[in-house]
Motif scaffolding. Structure first.
Motif, PDB file in Angstrom:
ATOM      1  N   ILE A 185       2.708   6.589  -1.046  1.00 53.65           N
ATOM      2  CA  ILE A 185       3.790   7.496  -1.457  1.00 53.65           C
ATOM      3  C   ILE A 185       3.426   8.256  -2.732  1.00 53.65           C
ATOM      4  CG2 ILE A 185       6.163   7.556  -2.334  1.00 53.65           C
ATOM      5  CD1 ILE A 185       6.891   5.477  -0.227  1.00 53.65           C
ATOM      6  N   PRO A 186       2.928   7.584  -3.796  1.00 52.61           N
ATOM      7  CA  PRO A 186       2.533   8.355  -4.992  1.00 52.61           C
ATOM      8  C   PRO A 186       1.457   9.403  -4.675  1.00 52.61           C
ATOM      9  CG  PRO A 186       2.673   6.022  -5.520  1.00 52.61           C
ATOM     10  CD  PRO A 186       2.804   6.131  -4.035  1.00 52.61           C
ATOM     11  N   ALA A 187       0.498   9.053  -3.811  1.00 50.25           N
ATOM     12  CA  ALA A 187      -0.565  10.007  -3.475  1.00 50.25           C
ATOM     13  C   ALA A 187      -0.007  11.195  -2.704  1.00 50.25           C
ATOM     14  CB  ALA A 187      -1.656   9.316  -2.659  1.00 50.25           C
ATOM     15  N   ALA A 188       0.922  10.937  -1.776  1.00 50.64           N
ATOM     16  CA  ALA A 188       1.522  12.031  -1.005  1.00 50.64           C
ATOM     17  C   ALA A 188       2.304  12.970  -1.918  1.00 50.64           C
ATOM     18  CB  ALA A 188       2.427  11.469   0.082  1.00 50.64           C
ATOM     19  N   GLU A 189       3.060  12.396  -2.827  1.00 51.86           N
ATOM     20  CA  GLU A 189       3.829  13.228  -3.758  1.00 51.86           C
ATOM     21  C   GLU A 189       2.903  14.014  -4.676  1.00 51.86           C
ATOM     22  OE1 GLU A 189       6.236  10.187  -5.505  1.00 51.86           O
ATOM     23  OE2 GLU A 189       7.838  10.403  -4.014  1.00 51.86           O
ATOM     24  N   ARG A 190       1.803  13.383  -5.069  1.00 52.42           N
ATOM     25  CA  ARG A 190       0.852  14.050  -5.964  1.00 52.42           C
ATOM     26  C   ARG A 190       0.173  15.218  -5.259  1.00 52.42           C
ATOM     27  NH1 ARG A 190      -0.040  15.860 -10.065  1.00 52.42           N
ATOM     28  NH2 ARG A 190      -1.533  15.236 -11.676  1.00 52.42           N
ATOM     29  N   LEU A 191      -0.136  15.057  -3.976  1.00 48.14           N
ATOM     30  CA  LEU A 191      -0.806  16.125  -3.243  1.00 48.14           C
ATOM     31  C   LEU A 191       0.051  17.395  -3.244  1.00 48.14           C
ATOM     32  CD1 LEU A 191      -3.189  17.022  -1.442  1.00 48.14           C
ATOM     33  CD2 LEU A 191      -1.861  16.256   0.528  1.00 48.14           C
ATOM     34  N   LYS A 192       1.340  17.220  -3.040  1.00 54.70           N
ATOM     35  CA  LYS A 192       2.220  18.385  -2.998  1.00 54.70           C
ATOM     36  C   LYS A 192       2.198  19.149  -4.310  1.00 54.70           C
ATOM     37  CE  LYS A 192       5.382  16.276   0.357  1.00 54.70           C
ATOM     38  NZ  LYS A 192       6.733  15.719   0.566  1.00 54.70           N
ATOM     39  N   THR A 193       2.281  18.440  -5.429  1.00 55.46           N
ATOM     40  CA  THR A 193       2.296  19.129  -6.719  1.00 55.46           C
ATOM     41  C   THR A 193       0.949  19.754  -7.041  1.00 55.46           C
ATOM     42  OG1 THR A 193       1.740  17.103  -7.939  1.00 55.46           O
ATOM     43  CG2 THR A 193       4.085  17.552  -7.583  1.00 55.46           C
ATOM     44  N   LEU A 194      -0.134  19.101  -6.619  1.00 48.95           N
ATOM     45  CA  LEU A 194      -1.462  19.632  -6.907  1.00 48.95           C
ATOM     46  C   LEU A 194      -1.756  20.919  -6.131  1.00 48.95           C
ATOM     47  CD1 LEU A 194      -3.464  16.280  -6.943  1.00 48.95           C
ATOM     48  CD2 LEU A 194      -3.146  17.805  -8.904  1.00 48.95           C
ATOM     49  N   LEU A 195      -1.159  21.070  -4.949  1.00 47.18           N
ATOM     50  CA  LEU A 195      -1.444  22.232  -4.112  1.00 47.18           C
ATOM     51  C   LEU A 195      -0.446  23.369  -4.298  1.00 47.18           C
ATOM     52  CD1 LEU A 195      -2.514  20.531  -0.749  1.00 47.18           C
ATOM     53  CD2 LEU A 195      -3.983  21.621  -2.441  1.00 47.18           C
TER      54      LEU A 195
ATOM     55  N   TYR B 147       0.839  -1.208   0.000  1.00 46.70           N
ATOM     56  CA  TYR B 147       0.000   0.000   0.000  1.00 46.70           C
ATOM     57  C   TYR B 147       0.875   1.260   0.000  1.00 46.70           C
ATOM     58  CZ  TYR B 147      -4.519  -2.312   0.784  1.00 46.70           C
ATOM     59  OH  TYR B 147      -5.660  -3.061   0.639  1.00 46.70           O
ATOM     60  N   GLU B 148       1.925   1.230   0.786  1.00 47.76           N
ATOM     61  CA  GLU B 148       2.802   2.402   0.873  1.00 47.76           C
ATOM     62  C   GLU B 148       3.457   2.681  -0.477  1.00 47.76           C
ATOM     63  OE1 GLU B 148       6.367   4.078   3.766  1.00 47.76           O
ATOM     64  OE2 GLU B 148       6.233   1.929   3.377  1.00 47.76           O
ATOM     65  N   ARG B 149       4.009   1.635  -1.096  1.00 50.66           N
ATOM     66  CA  ARG B 149       4.747   1.817  -2.357  1.00 50.66           C
ATOM     67  C   ARG B 149       3.814   2.156  -3.516  1.00 50.66           C
ATOM     68  NH1 ARG B 149       6.244  -2.787  -2.576  1.00 50.66           N
ATOM     69  NH2 ARG B 149       4.978  -3.641  -4.254  1.00 50.66           N
ATOM     70  N   GLN B 150       2.688   1.431  -3.611  1.00 54.38           N
ATOM     71  CA  GLN B 150       1.815   1.597  -4.768  1.00 54.38           C
ATOM     72  C   GLN B 150       0.859   2.785  -4.645  1.00 54.38           C
ATOM     73  OE1 GLN B 150      -0.189  -2.049  -6.017  1.00 54.38           O
ATOM     74  NE2 GLN B 150       1.403  -3.298  -5.087  1.00 54.38           N
ATOM     75  N   PHE B 151       0.446   3.115  -3.417  1.00 56.01           N
ATOM     76  CA  PHE B 151      -0.603   4.111  -3.241  1.00 56.01           C
ATOM     77  C   PHE B 151      -0.189   5.294  -2.367  1.00 56.01           C
ATOM     78  CE2 PHE B 151      -3.683   0.255  -3.486  1.00 56.01           C
ATOM     79  CZ  PHE B 151      -3.498   0.174  -4.850  1.00 56.01           C
TER      80      PHE B 151
END
Length: 849
Positions: A708-718, A702-706
């Protein structure tokens, strides 16, 4: 009595034992063998009577007794050892500066139930146990995760059987003073509460905190004086039968739970919704995102799903919560102003595509729409979930539906027997349970002496038999059974006999009846003079499932037959305590679901880590775990339309495997030694389960597939005032408005067949994009082997390139096909949006030739 005042008195723990209070208030102890033994050694009899609850046990022990223990140097040395482990594993700070989550980023894990320990009645079955194991593994791995659930006053039902074997239910009220919970406080130290609007008035809920190692689990409780009786009932029972109450529970969990996190000062970076019960959390998160970042709904809709995980555990459509729109509408009406859309628009996110405004609201559909990261809980279940979701994405191929899988795992330290844990410490190393194990380390299990492993297993089986006898004595005493039956209970089951366990929820698709389909043949196995078999059944039926109750009744009546009653037992009230003994002491773990109705089935994993051999239908996790070296399969993974025929075929296969393979292997003992081949399979089972089916592996996936990618995506989206999210929202509006104009002319190839392996040919297609530009879309050729004259089987897509801009929105696309394998193939061309999965698989944005 009226105006009754109550108060609770706890023991006055001596200063030298003060750590015991801290330890009892954090459930870390329940998966630490040394910590459990520390509590037990204070008074083993009281520990057993308390159900392994250290807070309850403390109230049964005299002050004088505590004073004596406080002077015991041996005990104090043991306490110090546990304290050092607790401080290093729970209290030591974690440097997260290099993590994608940052110092304060949080993953919020929402679940309707959490099964952590038998003394914490917040669970019904496998879903809750899985959630509890998820929290424990996250703690071991120092993951910045918080849990969110409900605090049930009566919890799930306790099972007991009447004299005829018919299941009865009782709901004992939980003594909240014996739970290790405290009122949750915000960052200023103030107690918090939440309110959610409902059709019968505001729903007020207290927020409690329970510590699971490093992980805080927050629980909402409506049993408050300011609530009227009908609202207090919302958190009375897990999975309330009344539909309106169920909606209120899920509204409170999702909307109330998300509000609580914001009040606590921990707005989540990532939301993980464990099953559809918690899907409403996404709606409140949208509203909070709009308010916090001053963005509109369409922009928030580009952020929230891209940082949300939705895990479905249900393999049949009937298992999903579906509520009448009129029942849900008043609960969601207050969100209209905060989201800026009508309540009917909000409801549509959980309704079937194209359905009317009064069509039912599916929590499964809502979860799919509100999450970019979606998964089933085994490889097979991922396929089943994609098939069940075809109506949400009717225009794309089933194999492309954006639902993947993360196979469940079990928390090994919580389920391993103390005997096997000691062997692992010797052969794998003292910290074997603290880190993900490599195959090199796990293969050391082969070095364990056969005699030692077999002796450890015999001790587990002996403990299982004692536990079953004790529990059966209790259940017979409750029924005022005659003396002869009580004496039978004292001698039921025998050490050294092949012990088969069937323990799971008694739903008809799990087919408990399969083993009893040929009673005379089964009796012959049970009564054999040389190779006898004994069977233990356990499990609950849903209170409204009369077919499941009937299965239990039939088994109980079979177990009472004079010829078999010493070797067949149905043990009441299947819970974590009983499950722990069963998975550690069985020889064979039997599982007979109707494929593909078992989403995963983690009980077999728990058995496997203890060297218990699985005998199962190829369904759920066993499709991935099975090998002939570590267990047996029933059938070859067939699926039948005729259930009666299926039962007949698979029951015969079950009997044949038992008679011809399982029983001879178990009794192949030479000179009284351990059965060599059986022990070899036990080791293989342990290695397979620990490497592939631990909760540490699951959470790491879950950490690798979901996560971490979601956390990184949140930063760029905001970043930059949510510039990218706003651009994505604008692009989605542009795609929606212009997509209907796309047209694809029939593709052509530059050569005529037939072709030979190794040949190449080009495919061209003229595509009208209108005002859309080539960089905004993907034009793909989709090709694969033909399943029939006009139907393609599984296929694959390849991007086509612009060969020529023909003006006025017309483009010529081209790609080259390599004839790699012989067969009859078909191809077509399609257009989809260019972007991540959230945009590429947006329903309605796809055009085929």
């Amino acid at each position: 009595m009226s105006h009754l005042q109550t108060f609770q008195i706890y023991p006055d723990i001596p200063e030298s034992l003060s750590f015991l209070e801290d330890l009892s208030r954090n459930l870390w102890w329940c998966w630490q063998r040394d910590a459990i033994e520390l509590f037990r050694r204070i008074n083993p009899q009281v520990w057993r009577q308390s159900g392994g609850n250290p807070i309850a046990a403390g109230t049964y022990i005299s002050q004088e007794y505590f004073e004596n223990v406080a002077k015991d140097d041996s005990f104090l040395a043991h306490q110090q050892r546990v304290k050092e482990s607790f401080e290093s594993q729970v209290l030591a700070p974690v440097d997260r500066s290099g993590y994608p989550f940052g110092e304060h980023g949080t993953i919020a894990y929402f679940s309707m139930e959490f099964g952590i320990h038998e003394s914490i009645p917040l669970f019904a079955g496998g879903l809750g146990i899985l959630a509890g194991d998820h929290l424990k593994a996250a703690s071991d791995m120092s993951l910045p995760l918080v849990g969110m659930g409900l605090l049930y006053r009566d919890g799930y039902f306790r099972q007991f059987l009447d004299p005829e074997g018919w299941q009865q239910e009782e709901y004992p009220t939980t003594n909240i003073h014996y739970l290790p919970i405290n009122k949750a406080r915000d960052q200023a130290g103030n107690k918090i509460s939440v309110s959610v609007s409902g059709p019968d008035g505001d729903i007020h809920a207290a927020v409690w905190q329970l510590r699971v190692g490093r992980i805080p689990l927050y629980l909402l409780d409506t049993n408050l004086p300011e609530n009227p009786p009908q609202i207090r009932e919302i958190t009375a029972r897990l999975y309330a039968g009344d539909e309106k109450l169920r909606v209120a529970q899920e509204i409170l969990l999702g909307i109330g739970g998300m509000r609580a996190l914001y009040l606590l000062g921990i707005p989540p970076m990532i939301c993980h919704m464990n099953e559809g019960h918690s899907s409403f959390a996404a709606l409140e998160r949208l509203a909070q995102m709009i308010s916090t970042y001053n963005i509109d709904l369409k922009t928030a809709m580009e952020i929230v799903p891209r940082t949300t995980v939705f895990t479905t555990h249900t393999p049949v459509p009937a298992g999903h919560d579906v509520f009448p729109a009129d029942l849900v509408r008043p609960f969601l009406k207050p969100l209209e102003g905060r989201l800026g859309v009508s309540v009917d628009e909000i409801l549509s996110w959980g309704q079937e595509p194209g359905a009317g405004k009064d069509s039912p609201v599916s929590m499964f559909v809502l979860g799919l729409h509100m999450a970019q990261y979606r998964n089933g809980v085994s490889e097979l279940h991922g396929k089943v979930a994609r098939r069940m979701s075809f109506h949400v994405w009717p225009e794309i191929r089933e194999e492309e539906i954006p639902i993947t899988h993360v196979t469940n795992g079990v928390h090994v330290s919580s389920w391993i027997s103390q005997e096997n844990a000691l062997l692992f410490e010797r052969f794998l190393g003292p910290k074997w349970h603290r880190y993900p194990l490599t195959s090199d380390i796990v293969n050391r299990i082969d070095e364990i002496y056969d005699e030692e492993l077999w002796r450890a297993h015999q001790m587990c089986q002996s403990r299982l038999i004692r536990t079953c006898r004790m529990l059966m004595l209790k259940q017979y005493a409750r029924r005022n059974a005659p003396r002869a039956m009580m004496e039978d209970a004292e001698t039921v089951l025998e050490q050294g006999i092949l012990t088969i366990v069937f323990a799971r929820r008694f739903a008809t698709y799990k087919r408990a009846h399969l083993l009893l389909s040929e009673p005379e043949r089964l009796e012959a196995m049970i009564r054999s003079k040389t190779h006898p078999v004994q069977i233990i059944f356990a499990g609950k039926a849903h209170p409204k499932d009369h077919q499941g109750k009937d299965l239990i009744k039939n088994i109980v009546q079979f177990a009472r037959k004079l010829e078999v009653r010493h070797r067949v037992a149905f043990v009441e009230d299947y819970d974590i305590h009983l499950a722990r003994h069963l998975v550690q002491g069985a020889d064979v773990w039997l599982n007979t679901p109707r494929r593909p109705h078992e989403a995963c089935g983690t009980s077999g994993m728990k058995a496997a880590i203890n060297g218990v051999l699985n005998l199962s239908i190829l369904d759920g996790w066993w499709c991935e775990g099975y090998s002939s070296e570590s267990g047996w399969r029933i059938g070859n993974g067939e699926e039948y339309d005729d259930h009666a025929y299926q039962d007949a075929v698979e029951s015969r296969a079950l009997y044949n495997i038992l008679e011809n393979e399982v029983i001879p292997c178990f009794y192949e003992k030479k000179g009284g030694n351990a059965p060599t081949q059986w022990v070899k399979m036990m080791k293989s089972s342990m290695k397979m389960a620990i490497i592939n089916f631990s909760s540490h592996r699951m959470v790491a996936d879950y950490e690798r597939q979901f996560y971490i990618p979601a956390a990184e995506r949140l930063k760029t989206l905001l970043e930059n005032d949510a510039a990218e999210a706003r651009a994505l929202a604008a692009q989605r509006r542009r795609l929606r408005s212009l997509w209907p104009h796309i047209h694809i002319n029939p593709p052509t190839k530059d050569k005529h067949g037939p072709f030979r392996v190794g040949n190449l040919f080009n495919v061209r297609a003229e595509v009208y994009l209108g005002e859309l530009l080539p960089h905004e879309v993907l034009v793909e050729i989709y090709y694969g082997i033909m399943k029939s004259i006009d139907e393609m089987g599984s296929g694959s897509a390849r991007e086509m390139n612009v060969k020529e801009d023909r003006g006025n929105g017309n483009y010529l696309y081209e790609c080259t096909i390599n004839c790699e394998l012989s067969g009859r193939y078909g191809f077509t061309v399609r257009v989809i949006p260019r972007g991540d999965d959230r945009i590429r698989f947006a329903p309605g944005l796809i055009t085929w030739t």
